[in-house]
Design an enzyme around this catalytic site. Structure first.
Site, PDB file in Angstrom:
ATOM      1  CG  ASP A   1       9.636  20.564  13.403  1.00 46.19           C
ATOM      2  OD1 ASP A   1       9.864  19.475  13.978  1.00 46.19           O
ATOM      3  OD2 ASP A   1       8.539  21.151  13.501  1.00 46.19           O
TER       4      ASP A   1
ATOM      5  CB  CYS B   1       7.109  18.198  12.197  1.00 39.04           C
ATOM      6  SG  CYS B   1       5.423  17.827  11.663  1.00 39.04           S
TER       7      CYS B   1
ATOM      8  CB  THR C   1       1.401  16.544  14.497  1.00 43.05           C
ATOM      9  OG1 THR C   1       1.669  17.457  13.417  1.00 43.05           O
ATOM     10  CG2 THR C   1       1.004  17.318  15.748  1.00 43.05           C
TER      11      THR C   1
ATOM     12  CG  HIS D   1      -2.818  -1.264  -0.353  1.00 42.34           C
ATOM     13  ND1 HIS D   1      -4.089  -1.333   0.153  1.00 42.34           N
ATOM     14  CD2 HIS D   1      -2.339  -2.539  -0.309  1.00 42.34           C
ATOM     15  CE1 HIS D   1      -4.380  -2.585   0.481  1.00 42.34           C
ATOM     16  NE2 HIS D   1      -3.324  -3.331   0.225  1.00 42.34           N
TER      17      HIS D   1
ATOM     18  CG  HIS E   1      -2.632  -2.062  -4.749  1.00 40.87           C
ATOM     19  ND1 HIS E   1      -3.695  -1.590  -4.000  1.00 40.87           N
ATOM     20  CD2 HIS E   1      -2.450  -3.351  -4.382  1.00 40.87           C
ATOM     21  CE1 HIS E   1      -4.127  -2.566  -3.223  1.00 40.87           C
ATOM     22  NE2 HIS E   1      -3.400  -3.639  -3.425  1.00 40.87           N
TER      23      HIS E   1
END
Ligand code: RB5
Length: 150
Positions: A8, A66, A68, A99, A134
């Site tokens: 964004d 973005c 955060t 993992h 995993h």
């Protein structure tokens, strides 16, 4: 390797740095999302673009950015086959590959500096999935997806 990347407006500047960095390293980059940092652009639309590219095989990996990294990672993780990891450092990026076999990396431009962001990106592309036990966990995620996306 083809990498799809979108952001964004709040991730636009970091996206520019990452795109140049990846191109210098020889990656083929598909870019989408905001065209500047000053005009508002939906992180939902940006996340959808990358998730679709990875989901349909247009790109092998994706990067979503973005402010955060939170909103855009939520969006990407709604798509089947997407394992999007929001990482703030190199260690998390390595673990997300080893993992979780993460195929999309989410970053927050307002959270980390450019140097840490680029080393996080490098770790994400350098590290391989460890396999071993995993695989069981990742297969459990895939089974959950089969149940959700009937
Ligand atoms: C945009 O201002 C901001 O809300 C967005 O970039 C992101 O941080 C949302 O999770």
């Amino acid at each position: 390797m083809i990498v799809s990347i979108a952001s964004d407006h709040a991730g636009y500047a970091l996206r520019q740095k990452i795109v140049s960095h990846l191109k210098e390293k020889g990656f083929e980059v598909l870019e989408g999302g905001a065209t500047s940092s000053s005009e508002s652009y939906s992180y939902v639309k940006a996340g959808q673009k990358v998730a679709r590219d990875v989901n349909d095989g247009t790109a092998l990996r994706g990067i979503v950015i973005c402010g955060t990294g939170i909103g855009i990672s939520i969006v990407a993780n709604k798509y089947k086959g997407i394992r999007c990891a929001l990482c703030t450092n190199e260690f998390m990026a390595r673990m997300s590959r080893e993992h979780n076999d993460a195929n999309v990396l989410a970053l927050g431009e307002r959270v980390i500096g450019y140097g840490v962001a680029l080393s996080t990106v490098d770790a994400f592309f350098e590290e391989e999935f460890l396999g071993e036990w995993h695989v069981i966990r990742v297969n459990d995620i895939k089974e959950q997806e089969d149940e959700l996306f009937k």
